[in-house]
Design a protein around this motif. Structure first.
Motif, PDB file in Angstrom:
ATOM      1  N   GLY A 133       0.767  -1.242   0.000  1.00  0.00           N
ATOM      2  CA  GLY A 133       0.000   0.000   0.000  1.00  0.00           C
ATOM      3  C   GLY A 133       0.794   1.287   0.000  1.00  0.00           C
ATOM      4  O   GLY A 133       0.201   2.368   0.046  1.00  0.00           O
ATOM      5  N   ASN A 134       2.134   1.230  -0.075  1.00  0.00           N
ATOM      6  CA  ASN A 134       2.933   2.466  -0.012  1.00  0.00           C
ATOM      7  C   ASN A 134       3.339   2.895  -1.423  1.00  0.00           C
ATOM      8  O   ASN A 134       4.389   2.515  -1.945  1.00  0.00           O
ATOM      9  N   VAL A 135       2.489   3.729  -2.047  1.00  0.00           N
ATOM     10  CA  VAL A 135       2.727   4.139  -3.426  1.00  0.00           C
ATOM     11  C   VAL A 135       3.980   5.009  -3.549  1.00  0.00           C
ATOM     12  O   VAL A 135       4.778   4.837  -4.467  1.00  0.00           O
ATOM     13  N   LEU A 136       4.147   5.950  -2.636  1.00  0.00           N
ATOM     14  CA  LEU A 136       5.284   6.870  -2.727  1.00  0.00           C
ATOM     15  C   LEU A 136       6.622   6.137  -2.683  1.00  0.00           C
ATOM     16  O   LEU A 136       7.526   6.399  -3.475  1.00  0.00           O
ATOM     17  N   GLN A 137       6.741   5.204  -1.738  1.00  0.00           N
ATOM     18  CA  GLN A 137       7.991   4.450  -1.628  1.00  0.00           C
ATOM     19  C   GLN A 137       8.173   3.528  -2.826  1.00  0.00           C
ATOM     20  O   GLN A 137       9.288   3.324  -3.312  1.00  0.00           O
ATOM     21  N   SER A 138       7.052   2.996  -3.320  1.00  0.00           N
ATOM     22  CA  SER A 138       7.116   2.147  -4.510  1.00  0.00           C
ATOM     23  C   SER A 138       7.631   2.935  -5.705  1.00  0.00           C
ATOM     24  O   SER A 138       8.485   2.462  -6.469  1.00  0.00           O
ATOM     25  N   ILE A 139       7.140   4.151  -5.865  1.00  0.00           N
ATOM     26  CA  ILE A 139       7.618   5.013  -6.953  1.00  0.00           C
ATOM     27  C   ILE A 139       9.120   5.238  -6.838  1.00  0.00           C
ATOM     28  O   ILE A 139       9.860   5.144  -7.823  1.00  0.00           O
ATOM     29  N   GLU A 140       9.570   5.518  -5.632  1.00  0.00           N
ATOM     30  CA  GLU A 140      10.998   5.788  -5.431  1.00  0.00           C
ATOM     31  C   GLU A 140      11.846   4.584  -5.827  1.00  0.00           C
ATOM     32  O   GLU A 140      12.897   4.729  -6.462  1.00  0.00           O
ATOM     33  N   GLU A 141      11.400   3.370  -5.467  1.00  0.00           N
ATOM     34  CA  GLU A 141      12.171   2.166  -5.806  1.00  0.00           C
ATOM     35  C   GLU A 141      12.188   1.931  -7.311  1.00  0.00           C
ATOM     36  O   GLU A 141      13.231   1.591  -7.887  1.00  0.00           O
ATOM     37  N   TYR A 142      11.035   2.115  -7.967  1.00  0.00           N
ATOM     38  CA  TYR A 142      10.997   1.922  -9.418  1.00  0.00           C
ATOM     39  C   TYR A 142      11.799   3.008 -10.140  1.00  0.00           C
ATOM     40  O   TYR A 142      12.409   2.745 -11.188  1.00  0.00           O
ATOM     41  N   GLU A 143      11.805   4.224  -9.617  1.00  0.00           N
ATOM     42  CA  GLU A 143      12.638   5.277 -10.214  1.00  0.00           C
ATOM     43  C   GLU A 143      14.110   4.919 -10.089  1.00  0.00           C
ATOM     44  O   GLU A 143      14.899   5.139 -11.033  1.00  0.00           O
ATOM     45  N   ARG A 144      14.487   4.363  -8.955  1.00  0.00           N
ATOM     46  CA  ARG A 144      15.882   3.925  -8.780  1.00  0.00           C
ATOM     47  C   ARG A 144      16.202   2.784  -9.748  1.00  0.00           C
ATOM     48  O   ARG A 144      17.301   2.721 -10.313  1.00  0.00           O
ATOM     49  N   ALA A 145      15.239   1.882  -9.936  1.00  0.00           N
ATOM     50  CA  ALA A 145      15.447   0.771 -10.879  1.00  0.00           C
ATOM     51  C   ALA A 145      15.620   1.304 -12.300  1.00  0.00           C
ATOM     52  O   ALA A 145      16.482   0.831 -13.063  1.00  0.00           O
ATOM     53  N   HIS A 146      14.807   2.306 -12.655  1.00  0.00           N
ATOM     54  CA  HIS A 146      14.894   2.889 -13.996  1.00  0.00           C
ATOM     55  C   HIS A 146      16.247   3.567 -14.196  1.00  0.00           C
ATOM     56  O   HIS A 146      16.897   3.411 -15.244  1.00  0.00           O
ATOM     57  N   ALA A 147      16.679   4.329 -13.187  1.00  0.00           N
ATOM     58  CA  ALA A 147      17.979   5.003 -13.279  1.00  0.00           C
ATOM     59  C   ALA A 147      19.114   3.982 -13.374  1.00  0.00           C
ATOM     60  O   ALA A 147      20.076   4.163 -14.134  1.00  0.00           O
ATOM     61  N   PHE A 148      19.012   2.892 -12.615  1.00  0.00           N
ATOM     62  CA  PHE A 148      20.002   1.811 -12.624  1.00  0.00           C
ATOM     63  C   PHE A 148      20.093   1.216 -14.029  1.00  0.00           C
ATOM     64  O   PHE A 148      21.190   1.018 -14.580  1.00  0.00           O
ATOM     65  N   TYR A 149      18.927   0.937 -14.614  1.00  0.00           N
ATOM     66  CA  TYR A 149      18.890   0.319 -15.944  1.00  0.00           C
ATOM     67  C   TYR A 149      19.451   1.270 -17.006  1.00  0.00           C
ATOM     68  O   TYR A 149      20.141   0.832 -17.937  1.00  0.00           O
ATOM     69  N   GLN A 150      19.153   2.560 -16.885  1.00  0.00           N
ATOM     70  CA  GLN A 150      19.651   3.523 -17.878  1.00  0.00           C
ATOM     71  C   GLN A 150      21.176   3.602 -17.871  1.00  0.00           C
ATOM     72  O   GLN A 150      21.799   3.780 -18.918  1.00  0.00           O
ATOM     73  N   LYS A 151      21.778   3.448 -16.688  1.00  0.00           N
ATOM     74  CA  LYS A 151      23.243   3.482 -16.599  1.00  0.00           C
ATOM     75  C   LYS A 151      23.854   2.170 -17.060  1.00  0.00           C
ATOM     76  O   LYS A 151      24.934   2.143 -17.640  1.00  0.00           O
ATOM     77  N   ARG A 152      23.131   1.055 -16.777  1.00  0.00           N
ATOM     78  CA  ARG A 152      23.673  -0.276 -17.109  1.00  0.00           C
ATOM     79  C   ARG A 152      22.580  -1.096 -17.795  1.00  0.00           C
ATOM     80  O   ARG A 152      21.933  -1.929 -17.147  1.00  0.00           O
ATOM     81  N   PRO A 153      22.320  -0.872 -19.087  1.00  0.00           N
ATOM     82  CA  PRO A 153      21.258  -1.618 -19.785  1.00  0.00           C
ATOM     83  C   PRO A 153      21.546  -3.116 -19.779  1.00  0.00           C
ATOM     84  O   PRO A 153      22.536  -3.575 -20.347  1.00  0.00           O
ATOM     85  N   TYR A 196       2.543   6.416 -10.854  1.00  0.00           N
ATOM     86  CA  TYR A 196       2.330   7.853 -11.028  1.00  0.00           C
ATOM     87  C   TYR A 196       0.834   8.151 -11.174  1.00  0.00           C
ATOM     88  O   TYR A 196       0.328   9.134 -10.630  1.00  0.00           O
ATOM     89  N   THR A 197       0.136   7.295 -11.928  1.00  0.00           N
ATOM     90  CA  THR A 197      -1.304   7.486 -12.113  1.00  0.00           C
ATOM     91  C   THR A 197      -2.044   7.345 -10.789  1.00  0.00           C
ATOM     92  O   THR A 197      -2.940   8.129 -10.469  1.00  0.00           O
ATOM     93  N   ARG A 198      -1.661   6.341 -10.009  1.00  0.00           N
ATOM     94  CA  ARG A 198      -2.310   6.146  -8.698  1.00  0.00           C
ATOM     95  C   ARG A 198      -2.132   7.379  -7.803  1.00  0.00           C
ATOM     96  O   ARG A 198      -3.029   7.741  -7.060  1.00  0.00           O
ATOM     97  N   LEU A 199      -0.968   7.988  -7.893  1.00  0.00           N
ATOM     98  CA  LEU A 199      -0.672   9.151  -7.062  1.00  0.00           C
ATOM     99  C   LEU A 199      -1.392  10.397  -7.569  1.00  0.00           C
ATOM    100  O   LEU A 199      -1.673  11.313  -6.805  1.00  0.00           O
ATOM    101  N   GLY A 200      -1.715  10.422  -8.873  1.00  0.00           N
ATOM    102  CA  GLY A 200      -2.301  11.616  -9.478  1.00  0.00           C
ATOM    103  C   GLY A 200      -1.278  12.459 -10.209  1.00  0.00           C
ATOM    104  O   GLY A 200      -1.571  13.574 -10.638  1.00  0.00           O
TER     105      GLY A 200
END
Length: 897
Positions: free
Chosen positions: A96-116, A133-137
């Protein structure tokens, strides 16, 4: 492509871990792996252990990265690290923690962009991030990520993924209110699917939701029935089970709207049962939503006590530590977080308490709901998303104000009147207040590298936005979206590193009991709140709230004022000139309904109007106070004659404004007397001549009034005058100034870090713009205020050229005599209506009330132009001196001879 699938990894490692029965055994296994330097296996063991009981073991999972003994080196170890971030994002959402979930997925995205890596990034990173992002508005970021996902899925020719992304885009557009675009996304998604694909069920469910919002109930019912048929057909995996859950929820909503409450509750119950069977207590958000909807039905069938039970269960689902031991029990404020379902549960609880005649606890729940919404709003980087939230929250604020007003009437306690004032402030110009505060922080931290980067990104966004409006190239729009997303991530970094950055968001939550002490002596504030049912007027003076007035039937009053402004001002002077007695009567009716109750017994001379909604278009000083009609317009009892009137976007922005004193005051004037292809405008030429003789400064006339010169004057002038064409551009209705070689848009002001202290917009409709509910009119004058200008003179409609030129000249003349800007404009108007005009109709308010002063009164130092008489006598004396010298030299020469 070999994809990392978190569910496959979980299955493998859960099987491998099946022989471990205790945390002690796990710790032993982990220690051995650490000794063998097997980092990837160590990470997967922790993931698998956490996946068995995610709610209980999530803290253990989140501690994994902090307990690693070295950085990953091999591809296998990098994959394990990325998979850890993906799992952390997944289980944060699961619990149920959308904000923290967003932060983890953003970190995953940044990780992947540096090391595809060899990863299905769309499925395991971008889709869940966009959905979060949609859930958060945060719809701007959601659509950006979803478009990126679509691009990758198309490149990979993955038709299922393409259809899935179109579905997600449809949800985002639907949430933003763009239903036509949402329906189009659904249809595009269908075109990529085979007949028996389960995704057809998902798309039908989303289409049903769009049709439901469009009011197409029969189509919506047919679409959701097909969705349920497809999704119930086979045994569900984790994906299709979630889609079926969404379909049950929507089916219940449709039946609730149709009044079939028994069928609706049955669908909600099926959804709750599915959660228990398939998600082992997870999917808290979805469970809370079903409980809230159940409570909403119980309210409708007049069972508020049972509804309260459902809402309490929803709260306990989202806040496990909350225990409702009594009706008055409230969650701790520090336990709240940015979550729309939490907002809904608290609002539902408040509604049930109102039905039970428990006004005090109901009010407390309304306030907590607004607090939860504000916590989500902090995460929005795009202004459009913040404005959308303001619109949504105003509806809830109205309920809170209604409740507080009833309690104030009953008890007379000051805490309720202070609360009403605070709520009226929180629902107007909040985004503006934040922009002002952040602009100040940027100015005071010019050497901070993160804030420098922030300013650069804002400038880039303004550039791309302008280029797109003028050229409509999709590539420009894509560039803008890229930069907006970078800005969003940067602002999160700034908030973490510099807590003071959040003050700009928190300021609207400050205590307005203290704010009213800052109201200057001799000023009465009239602060309006325009709701869907009622209008409230809160009047305040130094250190106190004088009274609160509730004006019923807001829709009728809205129609009356809208028609009045349109007929007598926006369409020109004809209606006022031809029917002065009718205008007089209608103006007086508006005065009596809006202002008379708030001005009774007033001793203060100055009035500050803080308008809301339709009132932002109304020239208050032209309203007719009580008195009998006279054909002699000079005798009409205009409010202007009784009180100097100023305007502000909010009490907060007005009090926090600071005059920009300059030791070397500089004035810049821009005048375009020729419209494109048209004849010269004599009034603009007259205005330029008058100001040239009055004020020392720089003038840019016609071809010299370029975008470049204007941009430079913005940051170097202490006072700026604009006499040029202004209008609303394109279907976006973006306020724009027309300069000699191009356009200057409202949004370009957002990239400014330094602006003049006074701006005079002697142009058409510069206080006009699109109405943003809960924020106000998005005008050029508002844009200057947001950038930091303390005071703006702006026009509400297309002003008469001859009268405006004379009024403006009179205004500057009175400024030079030491009057503050608000008083100078007031006196210029009084002079106008006391003059003898060749045409008596020029005394009508159409000709003099368009220009208004918005902002804090300030004294402006303007250097007077060099006097022509002084120059004449100086040159004459100089000439005489030369001539006398010549004669003396000649006489001396003659005597020597």
């Amino acid at each position: 492509m070999r994809a990392i699938c978190l569910f496959i990894f979980l299955a493998i490692f859960q099987m491998a871990y099946a022989q471990t029965h205790s945390r002690q055994e796990l710790d032993s296994t982990l220690e051995n792996l650490k000794k063998q330097d097997k980092l990837s296996e160590w990470i997967y063991q922790r993931i698998a252990y956490s996946a068995e009981k995610p709610e209980e073991r999530l803290p253990f999972l989140m501690a994994t990265a902090g307990e690693t003994w070295r950085k990953p080196k091999t591809n296998h170890e990098l994959e394990a690290s990325l998979n850890l971030l993906i799992n952390q994002g997944y289980y944060q959402l699961y619990t149920g923690n959308v904000l923290q979930s967003i932060e983890e997925y953003e970190r995953a995205h940044a990780f992947y962009q540096k090391r595809p890596l060899d990863l299905d990034v769309v499925e395991y990173v971008l889709k869940p991030l966009g959905n979060n992002y949609t859930r958060l508005g945060d719809y701007t970021n959601a659509i950006f990520i979803q478009k990126k996902s679509l691009e990758i899925a198309r490149r990979n020719r993955d038709s299922l993924s393409v259809a899935s992304v179109y579905n997600n885009l449809a949800i985002s557009y639907k949430s933003m209110g763009d239903l036509k675009q949402a329906a189009d996304m659904c249809l595009k998604g269908f075109s990529y699917l085979t007949k028996n694909s389960p995704l057809k069920g998902l798309l039908n469910s989303t289409l049903a939701d769009v049709q439901f919002e469009l009011g197409e109930m029969e189509k919506s019912s047919a679409s959701i029935t097909e969705a349920l048929d497809i999704l119930s057909r086979d045994k569900q995996d984790s994906y299709t089970a979630y889609w079926l859950l969404s379909a049950y929820t929507l089916a219940g909503n449709i039946e609730q709207q149709r009044g079939s409450f028994a069928k609706s509750r049955k669908y909600y119950q099926q959804g709750l049962q599915l959660i228990e069977e398939k998600f082992r207590g997870g999917r808290r958000r979805e469970k809370a939503n079903l409980l809230v909807q159940t409570g909403n039905i119980l309210i409708k069938i007049e069972q508020p006590a049972a509804a309260l039970v459902a809402y309490n269960r929803a709260l306990q689902t989202l806040l496990p530590e909350f225990r409702s031991s009594a009706i008055e029990s409230l969650p701790a404020e520090n336990s709240l977080y940015g979550e729309n379902r939490l907002y809904d549960a608290l609002e539902g609880r408040a509604n049930a308490l109102l039905e039970l005649n428990k006004n005090e606890p109901a009010l407390s729940n309304f306030l907590l709901a607004l607090k939860a919404g504000s916590k989500a709003r902090v995460e929005f980087s795009d202004v459009a998303d913040r404005l959308y939230y303001q619109k949504q929250s105003k509806r809830l604020a109205e309920k809170a104000i209604n409740t507080a007003f009833a309690l104030w009437q009953k008890t007379g306690q000051e805490k309720y009147s202070a609360l009403i004032l605070r709520l009226t402030e929180q629902t107007k110009s909040r985004t503006l207040s934040e922009h002002i505060e952040r602009n100040r922080q940027l100015l005071s931290n010019t050497n901070n590298p993160l804030l420098k980067q922030h300013s650069a990104l804002k400038r880039a966004i303004a550039y791309y936005e302008k280029e797109y409006l003028l050229n409509k190239k999709p590539s420009i729009s894509h560039n803008k979206e890229e930069v907006q997303h970078k800005l969003s991530l940067l602002e999160k970094e700034i908030r973490k590193k510099y807590p003071s950055w959040n003050k700009s968001m928190d300021k609207a939550e400050s205590s307005f009991e203290k704010v009213i002490n800052e109201i200057p002596l001799g000023t009465r504030v009239l602060n309006f709140f325009w709701g869907t049912e009622n209008v409230y007027l809160v009047t305040a003076s130094t250190g106190r709230i004088d009274t609160i007035i509730k004006i019923a039937n807001a829709p009728r009053l809205n129609r009356m004022i809208s028609d009045y402004v349109e007929r007598y001002f926006r369409r020109g002077a004809a209606a006022m000139t031809n029917h002065p007695e009718k205008f007089y009567s209608e103006s007086q009716v508006i005065y009596k309904q809006l202002l008379l109750p708030g001005l009774r017994g007033i001793k203060q001379k100055k009035i500050l109007i803080i308008a809301d909604d339709i009132l932002g278009y109304l020239p208050f000083e032209s309203l007719i106070t009580p008195g009998r009609y006279s054909p002699n317009i000079s005798k009409w009892p205009f409010l202007l004659k009784k009180h100097p009137i100023g305007y502000a976007y909010s009490l907060q922005t007005w009090l926090s404004a600071s005059s920009q004193k300059s030791s070397n005051p500089t004035f810049s004037g821009f005048f375009i007397s020729k419209a494109e292809g048209g004849p010269p405008i004599p009034a603009v030429e007259e205005e330029a001549r008058n100001l040239e003789h009055l004020i020392q400064g720089s003038q840019f006339i016609d071809k010299e009034a370029t975008v470049k010169n204007f941009s430079q004057a913005l940051s170097t002038s202490s006072s700026l005058h604009l006499s040029t064409h202004s209008y609303l551009f394109g279907k976006e209705k973006e306020p724009v100034l027309q300069l000699s070689d191009g356009k200057f848009f409202l949004f370009e002001l957002s990239a400014q870090t330094k602006v003049p202290g006074l701006v005079v917009l002697s142009a058409c409709g510069t206080a006009d713009g699109a109405m943003a509910t809960g924020e106000g009119i998005l005008s050029l004058s508002r844009g200057f205020t947001a950038a930091g200008t303390a005071g703006v003179v702006a026009g509400l409609w297309n002003i008469n050229d001859a009268s405006s030129a004379q009024l403006i000249t009179s205004f500057y003349s009175k400024l030079q005599k030491g009057n503050d800007a608000s008083t100078a404009l007031h006196q210029a108007k009084l002079d106008w209506i006391s003059q003898q005009h060749s045409n008596h109709a020029l005394l009508l308010p159409y000709y003099w009330s368009s220009l208004i002063y918005i902002g804090k009164p300030q004294t402006i130092n303007l250097k007077p132009a060099a006097s022509y008489s002084w120059t004449y006598w100086t040159l004459s004396l100089f000439t005489l001196a030369i001539f006398a010298g010549f004669l003396m030299r000649r006489k001396s020469r003659s005597s020597k001879e």
